[in-house]
Scaffold this active site. Sequence first.
Site, short mmCIF file in Angstrom:
data_model
loop_
_atom_site.label_atom_id
_atom_site.label_comp_id
_atom_site.label_asym_id
_atom_site.label_seq_id
_atom_site.Cartn_x
_atom_site.Cartn_y
_atom_site.Cartn_z
N PHE A 206 0.82 -1.22 0.00
CA PHE A 206 0.00 0.00 0.00
C PHE A 206 0.86 1.28 0.00
CE2 PHE A 206 -2.53 -3.23 2.39
CZ PHE A 206 -3.37 -3.57 1.34
N ARG A 207 2.02 1.18 -0.65
CA ARG A 207 2.93 2.33 -0.75
C ARG A 207 3.47 2.78 0.62
NH1 ARG A 207 2.86 0.82 -5.17
NH2 ARG A 207 1.98 1.78 -7.03
N LEU A 208 3.38 1.90 1.61
CA LEU A 208 3.94 2.24 2.93
C LEU A 208 5.38 1.76 2.98
CD1 LEU A 208 0.82 1.46 5.14
CD2 LEU A 208 1.60 3.65 4.24
#
Length: 198
Positions: A174-176
Amino acid sequence: MFEPDTDDPFEQFRRWFADAEAAEPNDPNAMTLATAGSDGRPSARIVLLKDIDERGFAFFTNTESQKGQQLEVNPFAALCFHWKSLRRQVRIEGSVASVSEAEADAYYASRQRGSRIGAWASQQSRPLADRPTLLAAVARFEAEYDGREVPRPSYWSGYRLTPLRIEFWHDGEFRLHDRFVFSRAGDGLPWTIQRLFP
Ligand SMILES: Cc1cc2nc3c(=O)[nH]c(=O)nc-3n(C[C@H](O)[C@H](O)[C@H](O)COP(=O)(O)O)c2cc1C
């Protein structure tokens, strides 16, 4: 998840580079080199990392090329590795200086003869009328050095970037992503580590 377990960014780089050498189908040592001349306008291109040690990151090129001219007036640059298979990026920033004549000679001597001839034939980054002109230059230098060692042209050498900042980026769900930046105020001074928002 990624978290550095060393406070030495060179050691961290070596580990990731070894992973890249095992995982990437080609050119794990390819890195984007960004430079800017006196007009401040950046330009970027790929070069190959040819040496890494505590002094920094070395690459070789034609010193009269666009990058060479820019480094002449503004000896600061950024490097960026993207190892797609590993979903990792390393960004490096610092000052740039020429490698020693001995280092340039040693690396030049390790290159294939055709590449050494090519260094003579190519006026890198300057306008070329057509491909036959280049091939004619290659033939001319092949004849000139027939049966002899091909010496290193004075305009062909290397540069070493001494890093002040090295960021390790690892892809997260999640682009984390995980981002850690090692920075120091000057060569030989201690490194600090900071986690960054993705
Ligand atoms: C995979 C790859 C590796 C390259 N390695 C080098 C290199 O080590 N040295 C070099 O001068 N150019 C290398 N090049 C060519 C440069 O990207 C660039 O075209 C050339 O150096 C001229 O750049 P300049 O006009 O900005 O000086 C490489 C290109 C690619 C795609």
